[in-house]
Design a protein around this motif. Structure first.
Motif, PDB file in Angstrom:
ATOM      1  N   ASP A 419     -44.976 -11.365 -11.214  1.00 19.41           N
ATOM      2  CA  ASP A 419     -45.029 -12.784 -11.568  1.00 19.41           C
ATOM      3  C   ASP A 419     -45.858 -12.956 -12.838  1.00 19.41           C
ATOM      4  N   ASP A 420     -45.548 -14.032 -13.570  1.00 19.10           N
ATOM      5  CA  ASP A 420     -46.320 -14.329 -14.774  1.00 19.10           C
ATOM      6  C   ASP A 420     -47.792 -14.533 -14.412  1.00 19.10           C
ATOM      7  N   LEU A 421     -48.651 -14.139 -15.334  1.00 22.86           N
ATOM      8  CA  LEU A 421     -50.061 -14.486 -15.220  1.00 22.86           C
ATOM      9  C   LEU A 421     -50.288 -15.768 -16.014  1.00 22.86           C
ATOM     10  N   ILE A 422     -50.803 -16.789 -15.358  1.00 20.16           N
ATOM     11  CA  ILE A 422     -50.991 -18.099 -15.986  1.00 20.16           C
ATOM     12  C   ILE A 422     -52.465 -18.446 -15.950  1.00 20.16           C
ATOM     13  N   GLU A 423     -53.001 -18.777 -17.099  1.00 16.91           N
ATOM     14  CA  GLU A 423     -54.387 -19.218 -17.191  1.00 16.91           C
ATOM     15  C   GLU A 423     -54.446 -20.516 -17.981  1.00 16.91           C
ATOM     16  N   CYS A 424     -55.395 -21.380 -17.613  1.00 18.89           N
ATOM     17  CA  CYS A 424     -55.584 -22.628 -18.338  1.00 18.89           C
ATOM     18  C   CYS A 424     -56.412 -22.374 -19.592  1.00 18.89           C
ATOM     19  N   ASP A 425     -56.029 -23.066 -20.638  1.00 17.35           N
ATOM     20  CA  ASP A 425     -56.813 -23.014 -21.859  1.00 17.35           C
ATOM     21  C   ASP A 425     -58.143 -23.717 -21.609  1.00 17.35           C
ATOM     22  N   THR A 426     -59.091 -23.380 -22.405  1.00 15.53           N
ATOM     23  CA  THR A 426     -60.377 -24.070 -22.328  1.00 15.53           C
ATOM     24  C   THR A 426     -60.516 -24.951 -23.555  1.00 15.53           C
ATOM     25  N   PHE A 427     -61.142 -26.061 -23.353  1.00 16.08           N
ATOM     26  CA  PHE A 427     -61.346 -26.983 -24.469  1.00 16.08           C
ATOM     27  C   PHE A 427     -62.013 -26.237 -25.613  1.00 16.08           C
ATOM     28  N   PRO A 428     -61.566 -26.266 -26.819  1.00 10.02           N
ATOM     29  CA  PRO A 428     -60.689 -27.295 -27.384  1.00 10.02           C
ATOM     30  C   PRO A 428     -59.226 -26.888 -27.512  1.00 10.02           C
ATOM     31  N   ASN A 429     -58.642 -26.214 -26.549  1.00  9.09           N
ATOM     32  CA  ASN A 429     -57.200 -25.927 -26.586  1.00  9.09           C
ATOM     33  C   ASN A 429     -56.792 -25.156 -27.831  1.00  9.09           C
ATOM     34  N   ASP A 430     -57.323 -23.906 -27.913  1.00 11.16           N
ATOM     35  CA  ASP A 430     -56.972 -23.075 -29.068  1.00 11.16           C
ATOM     36  C   ASP A 430     -55.847 -22.094 -28.752  1.00 11.16           C
ATOM     37  N   GLY A 431     -55.309 -22.115 -27.489  1.00  5.45           N
ATOM     38  CA  GLY A 431     -54.199 -21.243 -27.128  1.00  5.45           C
ATOM     39  C   GLY A 431     -54.611 -19.878 -26.614  1.00  5.45           C
ATOM     40  N   PHE A 432     -55.891 -19.640 -26.354  1.00  6.78           N
ATOM     41  CA  PHE A 432     -56.373 -18.346 -25.886  1.00  6.78           C
ATOM     42  C   PHE A 432     -57.121 -18.510 -24.570  1.00  6.78           C
ATOM     43  N   ALA A 433     -56.992 -17.475 -23.720  1.00  7.07           N
ATOM     44  CA  ALA A 433     -57.670 -17.485 -22.428  1.00  7.07           C
ATOM     45  C   ALA A 433     -57.878 -16.050 -21.967  1.00  7.07           C
ATOM     46  N   GLU A 434     -58.712 -15.848 -20.963  1.00  2.00           N
ATOM     47  CA  GLU A 434     -58.952 -14.523 -20.391  1.00  2.00           C
ATOM     48  C   GLU A 434     -58.036 -14.292 -19.198  1.00  2.00           C
ATOM     49  N   PHE A 435     -57.417 -13.072 -19.139  1.00  2.00           N
ATOM     50  CA  PHE A 435     -56.486 -12.721 -18.066  1.00  2.00           C
ATOM     51  C   PHE A 435     -56.989 -11.467 -17.350  1.00  2.00           C
ATOM     52  N   MET A 436     -56.994 -11.473 -16.034  1.00  2.00           N
ATOM     53  CA  MET A 436     -57.276 -10.283 -15.229  1.00  2.00           C
ATOM     54  C   MET A 436     -55.936  -9.588 -14.969  1.00  2.00           C
TER      55      MET A 436
END
Length: 648
Positions: A419-436
């Motif tokens: 399944d896809d790994l989905i993470e929420c962006d953190t403000f200010p919404n720069d399109g990057f997040a941390e994935f396990m």
């Protein structure tokens, strides 16, 4: 190559490799001879000749005495068990034979070694003196020197106490069914001072299963001045009534000497062996040592040995390969061990003559009749096994050339598409997040043992599988908003792998208004507390967003944990503090957390002005002009940040 094949027997059977046996003339062995080649176009045949040990039962108490080449199969010295150190005329303690040995029809399990060159199976633990004086021939049951012994290697008066370097010892060597008992006398001085410089070296070898006895004499000197130089070599039964002595080696032949001489004593009775030739199908095609064969193939020489003492049975085989020579060759290549990535095509046509026919085999089973239209054969994944081909020359149908190849497909793991790994962006919404990334390990492995997962940024790196390039959790995507990485599922034993894609998706967090300004109220009654209506900040925070939930909190920890929200947001009393808010998308569940300050503004301070006195003008009508700005410095106390206005 030599190996045993099992057969059904009532008493006992065993399978062993001949490479483990102690080797000597009395050892069980079969040799099918060298591989042979038949000229392809000759239509001829070839003789196969096997050699093997013939064994016979001992019930009849008959033996043959044979002079054999002097080639001791074992060392005279350095044996594991040393006996009678520096003791003259002594029997050793009783020792147990680790294998059954037939001697004159009787099963022997114990033995003693005498220091004067003799051995006995009819043991007597209480008898410690080994006699030396004798004039009689073998057999003999009257003189204890001879009557107490069974094997004479030879018997003569030797004195181990006259030397510090002599050895009398024994050792059991080899493994079933070819164990041997070796009893050796090494450089033992002849008795009497005048003869102590004469050293005797000889041994006896007792073979399991064949029950053969061999005696090897490296040096057998004679001391004519003592006991008339008497000596005897041979074997006799326990009763001392039957003996077998080589020519010229009895007491009456004394004095006699020997150097590098060997004798074999073999039971003579009914044969205890059965020999056959077998073809590749296990069918008996001959019972004589030499047979003629006219076809290529593998032929097996098989000997079944039966130990009539205890009923043990062993089967020994050896193979000989008969091939045909031809004007062409067939080469399928070396054996293949591979991961099951693709089917493998075998081609036998490289050197085959025009019009040749081909018959393919898988694990010995034909895959179709011979045909000129199938020079190649496709091995489909995952069918591991032995693949062979027979190529027939159309000009000479008797000429069949073969080759085979073993193809082994290693275990192939199958990766489950995760399944896809989905993470929420953190403000200010720069399109990057941390994935396990490791959160998808179990799903990709799906219970397959001995496997592990590595993640890579490109397919090429995943195929390479270099650990130095793998992505490590937590991993921050390098492509904003969405990125595909590659998961490599690898078998830790075979190294085979499967690759699947894993999509990383960044969901934008709620986009709040920016910046969120402080919420300011004047402390109207100067009591340090005012009532704040937090909902007045809703519009600025939400910035027009719909399908979200907004809550206010007193601490950042409560906002992050979404606990203890402020309930009375309309009438919230405060003396000034930081308020935290949490905006959560009702669709994605992504959250933005922010803050603003509640600010309580104090009322401005002022001075009560003195009366503003102005003289009436010259008309004295009770009216005049007052310039109120003249009182501002007095009222404000000189505070430039205070605005003073005047009202009727």
């Amino acid at each position: 190559m030599k190996f045993f094949v099992p057969i059904l027997v009532i008493a006992f059977y065993a399978i062993f490799s001949t490479a483990l046996f102690a080797q000597g003339p009395g050892s069980l062995i079969v040799n099918a001879g060298p591989d042979e080649t038949i000229e392809c176009a000759s239509g001829g045949c070839v003789n196969l000749t096997a050699t093997y040990l013939e064994t016979f039962e001992t019930i009849s108490e008959n033996y043959t005495v044979t002079s054999i080449p002097y080639n001791p199969p074992f060392a005279f010295n350095g044996l594991a068990n040393q006996l009678n150190p520096n003791q003259d005329d002594a029997w050793s303690a009783v020792d147990n034979l680790p294998f059954d040995f037939c001697f004159f029809g009787n099963l022997q399990t114990q033995f003693q070694v005498g220091s004067n060159g003799v051995l006995r199976f009819d043991v007597d633990p209480g008898d410690t003196t080994n006699g030396w004086q004798f004039t009689e021939n073998l057999p003999n049951n009257t003189n204890p020197t001879l009557a107490e012994a069974n094997v004479f290697t030879p018997v003569h008066d030797i004195d181990p106490s006259a030397s510090g370097t002599e050895e009398i010892g024994y050792e059991v060597l080899g493994v079933f069914p070819n164990r041997v008992l070796v009893v050796s006398y090494y450089q033992v001085p002849m008795f009497s001072g005048a003869c102590n410089s004469l050293l005797a070296t000889h041994m006896a070898v007792f073979y399991e299963f064949s029950n053969v006895i061999e005696i090897y004499m490296q040096d057998k000197p004679v001391c004519p001045s003592w006991n008339s130089g008497n000596a005897a070599l041979g074997i006799q039964n326990n009763a001392g009534t039957v003996a077998y002595v080589p020519p010229g080696r009895n007491t009456s032949n004394s004095p006699w000497t020997a150097t590098n001489e060997a004798w074999q004593f073999s039971p003579v009775g009914l044969p205890t062996f059965d020999f056959v030739w077998l073809d590749e199908g296990g069918n008996v095609i001959g019972t004589t040592p030499t047979i003629s064969v006219c076809a290529a193939g593998t032929y097996t020489a098989q000997v079944t040995y039966t130990n009539t003492c205890n009923g043990d049975v062993v089967v020994i085989t050896d193979d000989v390969v008969v091939t045909t020579s031809a004007s062409f060759s067939v080469e399928l290549g070396p054996d293949v061990t591979t991961c099951p990535d693709n089917n493998i095509v075998l081609d036998a046509s490289a050197d085959a003559p025009t019009g040749a026919t081909y018959e393919w085999f898988f694990n010995g089973n034909s895959q179709g009749p011979p045909s000129a239209f199938n020079p190649t054969f496709t091995v489909f994944v995952p069918n591991s096994g032995l693949y062979a081909v027979e190529v027939i020359d159309p000009a000479d149908p008797t000429c069949v050339v073969t080759d085979d190849i073993v193809i082994t497909f290693l275990p192939q793991p199958i990766a489950v598409i995760p399944d896809d790994l989905i993470e929420c962006d953190t403000f200010p919404n720069d399109g990057f997040a941390e994935f396990m990334l490791t959160d998808r390990d179990a799903q990709i492995i799906n219970g397959q043992p001995d496997t592990f997962v590595m993640y890579f940024s490109t397919l090429a790196l995943a195929q390479l599988g270099a650990p130095g390039f793998q992505l490590i959790s937590p991993f921050t995507n390098t492509v904003p908003n969405a990125q595909t990485v590659f998961a490599r599922l690898e078998d830790s034993n075979s190294g085979c792998y499967d690759i699947v894609e894993l999509d990383l998706i960044v969901i934008p967090a709620p986009n709040i208004g920016n910046p969120i300004t402080p919420y300011e109220l004047c402390d109207d009654d100067q009591d340090g507390v005012e009532i704040f209506d937090l909902t007045t900040k809703d519009a600025q925070i939400l910035n027009g967003m719909l399908n979200v939930t907004l809550d206010y909190f007193n601490t950042l920890a409560d906002a992050e944990a979404n606990i203890n929200p402020i309930i009375n947001t309309v009438n919230y009393p405060s003396g000034g503090e930081t308020i935290y808010f949490r905006v959560e998308s009702n669709i994605s569940g992504c959250v933005t957390i922010g803050q603003f300050d509640l600010v309580l503004l104090p009322l401005p301070t002022f001075n009560i002005p003195t009366p503003f006195e102005v003289c009436d003008d010259e008309v004295a009508d009770g009216f005049t002009n007052f310039n109120f700005t003249l009182k501002i410095p007095e009222i404000s106390g000189g505070n430039a940040n205070v605005a003073v206005t005047f009202h009727i």
